[in-house]
Design a protein around this motif. Structure first.
Motif, PDB file in Angstrom:
ATOM      1  N   ILE A  56       0.852  -1.195   0.000  1.00 49.25           N
ATOM      2  CA  ILE A  56       0.000   0.000   0.000  1.00 49.25           C
ATOM      3  C   ILE A  56       0.887   1.245   0.000  1.00 49.25           C
ATOM      4  N   THR A  57       0.512   2.208  -0.821  1.00 45.63           N
ATOM      5  CA  THR A  57       1.098   3.540  -0.732  1.00 45.63           C
ATOM      6  C   THR A  57       0.100   4.442  -0.038  1.00 45.63           C
ATOM      7  N   LEU A  58       0.451   4.888   1.155  1.00 44.99           N
ATOM      8  CA  LEU A  58      -0.344   5.880   1.873  1.00 44.99           C
ATOM      9  C   LEU A  58       0.149   7.255   1.480  1.00 44.99           C
ATOM     10  N   TRP A  65       1.301   5.561  10.824  1.00 37.74           N
ATOM     11  CA  TRP A  65       1.361   4.931   9.497  1.00 37.74           C
ATOM     12  C   TRP A  65       2.665   4.164   9.330  1.00 37.74           C
ATOM     13  N   VAL A  77       3.936  -0.951   3.872  1.00 33.76           N
ATOM     14  CA  VAL A  77       3.358   0.362   3.606  1.00 33.76           C
ATOM     15  C   VAL A  77       4.471   1.372   3.352  1.00 33.76           C
ATOM     16  N   SER A 129       2.865   0.456  -5.911  1.00 32.59           N
ATOM     17  CA  SER A 129       2.042  -0.418  -5.076  1.00 32.59           C
ATOM     18  C   SER A 129       0.748  -0.784  -5.783  1.00 32.59           C
ATOM     19  N   LEU A 168      -4.266  -2.549   7.745  1.00 32.53           N
ATOM     20  CA  LEU A 168      -3.521  -3.380   6.806  1.00 32.53           C
ATOM     21  C   LEU A 168      -4.180  -4.751   6.644  1.00 32.53           C
TER      22      LEU A 168
END
Length: 302
Positions: free
Chosen positions: A4-6, A29, A36, A85, A102
């Motif tokens: 995941i790209t936050l 995060w 992540v 991602s 997640l």
């Protein structure tokens, strides 16, 4: 490669309390681990320094409107270009994430190809830097249980979706009302599943004032919010968590549980299809349903 790209567009780090809660959020995060990656988008005061301090990446410059507010379209584009991602997630910079975020992302990704995962938040007063040593999640959630309050289901503070979705987004002003509601509406219009993660995802909003906004007014009272609504195509295109068509419960995607607020929301939408004028009998009836829904949604938090 991260799963995941936050990405987020933080406010300036000039207000001491805003700076504190944004640092808390970013550290939460980062605590999700190597699955992540985190991008801070923009060049507001302090972003570069905080990115270096907390070991995340800054993306800049970002396109802005005439008032100098970053545009959602540019924020999303920069994050997509910099990321590889499979999942992207925009998150407001005052939101604390726990590990169940997640877990939920993996659960949904394994069951459906095109989706938008959203959910309600818990509001909590936070005035000190959080301790992210072992057991921090349990300590935080205990404070939420004691002092927190679930926010009504208007809008959302996080948006998780596969990277091939939302490739074209209007030039909304970030941090103003309306753009988040359009995200939900657009996903429903495209036929993507809109999944309410509230039963499975605990997200915590750190309360703050509105001194960072013009006139110290909340975001929904800003002229740019009216501009956002116009870009969205009008009030009929502003959806909320109650407009989701699925829920994530115990790792499985189900039709949403029927509740009185959801039923009232459906009636409200039925009486105000796109193009309905903000007057007349349809508008009158829809307003009554909306007021009742808001009263009930508020009382359910007590």
């Amino acid at each position: 490669m991260a799963f995941i790209t936050l990405f987020s567009a933080p406010k300036p780090f000039t207000n001491p309390h805003i700076a504190l809660i944004q640092r808390n959020a970013i550290r939460s995060w980062r605590s999700l681990g190597e699955a992540v990656e985190v991008f801070l988008v923009g060049d507001e005061a302090g972003i570069a320094e905080v990115a270096r301090e907390l070991g995340v990446r800054q993306l800049a410059p970002v396109a802005c409107n005439a008032q100098g507010t970053p545009l959602v379209s540019s924020i999303f584009s920069l994050a997509r270009q910099a990321s590889s991602s499979p999942l992207l997630a925009y998150i407001n910079a005052d939101i604390l994430l726990l590990p169940d975020f997640l877990v939920a992302a993996r659960d949904v990704f394994g069951q459906v190809e095109r989706f938008l995962l959203i959910g309600q938040r818990w509001d909590l007063d936070v005035t000190e830097p959080l301790d992210f040593n072992s057991g921090w999640e349990q300590r935080l959630w205990e404070q939420v249980r004691i002092r927190g309050r679930m926010h009504p289901p208007a809008g959302s503070d996080y948006f998780l979706f596969p990277r091939q979705l939302f490739t074209e987004v209007p030039d909304f002003a970030i941090g103003r009302a309306g753009w988040d509601n359009w995200m939900i509406y657009h996903a429903r219009q495209q036929g993507w599943l809109v999944i309410d993660g509230t039963p499975s995802i605990r997200v915590v909003h750190q309360n703050h004032d509105y001194s960072h906004l013009p006139g110290n007014l909340p975001h929904y009272d800003q002229p740019e919010s009216r501009q956002n609504q116009a870009l969205a195509g009008g009030a009929a295109n502003l959806f909320m968590v109650l407009d989701s068509d699925r829920q994530l419960v115990a790792g499985k995607i189900h039709p949403p549980r029927v509740t009185f607020p959801r039923l009232l929301r459906r009636l409200e939408v039925f009486f105000t299809p796109p193009g309905t004028p903000r007057s007349g009998w349809r508008w009158f009836i829809a307003r009554r349903f909306r007021r009742l829904r808001r009263r009930i949604s508020g009382s359910l938090q007590d």
